[in-house]
Motif scaffolding. Structure first.
Motif, PDB file in Angstrom:
ATOM      1  N   THR A   1       0.822  -1.215   0.000  1.00  0.00           N
ATOM      2  CA  THR A   1       0.000   0.000   0.000  1.00  0.00           C
ATOM      3  C   THR A   1       0.855   1.263   0.000  1.00  0.00           C
TER       4      THR A   1
ATOM      5  N   LEU B   1      -3.008  -6.566   2.548  1.00  0.00           N
ATOM      6  CA  LEU B   1      -2.413  -5.370   1.954  1.00  0.00           C
ATOM      7  C   LEU B   1      -1.681  -4.548   3.001  1.00  0.00           C
TER       8      LEU B   1
ATOM      9  N   VAL C   1      -5.909  -5.281   6.446  1.00  0.00           N
ATOM     10  CA  VAL C   1      -5.049  -4.107   6.311  1.00  0.00           C
ATOM     11  C   VAL C   1      -4.292  -3.805   7.601  1.00  0.00           C
TER      12      VAL C   1
END
Length: 252
Positions: free
Chosen positions: A109, A133, A151
């Protein structure tokens, strides 16, 4: 080298009931072929032959449907089942005994150089279509359900589902932590307890309001609700600010 290949084949025969024999695994498992080719391209990458490593990995992606960057670090006995659409980024690290299903992405990311992809601990299972991610650690034995979007860091032994990923908690019933596709039939929606609690609170509040209204009327006091001011949502702004700062979820 041949010892690692035999180890990989035994791992497939152990975890995939569709695998019939050694020849079947050698010829019909593109995820395993992609891992074997990645060992070669990874060596070329370390030898600074990086254009050649990327060129070969491009051909492997075309042949197998699996894209593993030559700079990624892949552990022992890693199984990529079915494999189509799997993407593993340059700085990703996959620990020993991990299982990845089709459509999994270990992505970055950040546009900065350096570590920007996730690190999977040992024995992690990532279900079909899941996206992991960012540069963080997924603990040993964790399970990521199909189509989850993760995330942030995942504790060891935890199960994560949903978008964004929500941790259901550690499950100690399976010692090896392996569950196909990272899910089982006993899993519950993590929002269900919160919604049930909210409904109980609304029911209790309604009952108290009816009691209050009855008490007021019995004492000759009438309350016309039409005269009450409308709800100003700006009153909730401090809660929303706290949500943004601390990641606390509120139902409004």
């Amino acid at each position: 080298m041949f010892g690692r290949i035999r180890e990989d084949i035994r791992n497939v025969l152990t975890h995939d009931p569709a695998a019939r024999n050694v020849f079947d695994v050698l010829t019909n498992y593109p995820g395993l072929q992609a891992i074997w080719w990645q060992r070669l391209t990874s060596r070329l990458w370390r030898w600074k032959l990086r254009w050649l490593a990327r060129w070969l990995s491009g051909w492997v992606r075309w042949w197998t449907g699996v894209e593993i960057h030559p700079g990624a670090k892949i552990g022992r006995r890693v199984l990529i089942d079915h494999g189509m659409g799997v993407v593993i980024g340059e700085t990703a690290e996959v620990g020993d005994d991990c299982t990845l299903y089709q459509g999994v992405t270990l992505g970055g990311t950040s546009l900065n150089q350096g570590k920007r992809h996730p690190t999977l601990g040992k024995g992690v299972v990532v279900g079909a279509g899941a996206k992991v991610l960012g540069s963080f650690f997924v603990g040993d034995g964790a399970r990521i359900g199909s189509n989850a979007v993760v995330v942030r860091e995942v504790p060891a032994g935890a199960t994560v589902v949903g978008i964004p990923g929500k941790v259901l908690g550690a499950d100690e019933r399976k010692a090896d932590g392996f569950q196909p596709y990272g899910v089982d039939t006993s899993m519950r929606d993590p929002l269900s307890p919160a919604l049930a609690s909210l409904l109980q609170h609304i029911t209790a509040t309604d009952a108290r309001m009816r009691l209050l209204e009855t008490t007021l009327r019995s004492n000759g006091i009438r309350l016309d609700c039409a005269e009450l001011p409308s709800l100003d949502k700006r009153a909730f702004q401090p809660l929303l600010d706290e949500h943004d700062a601390n990641g606390i979820d509120y139902f409004i």
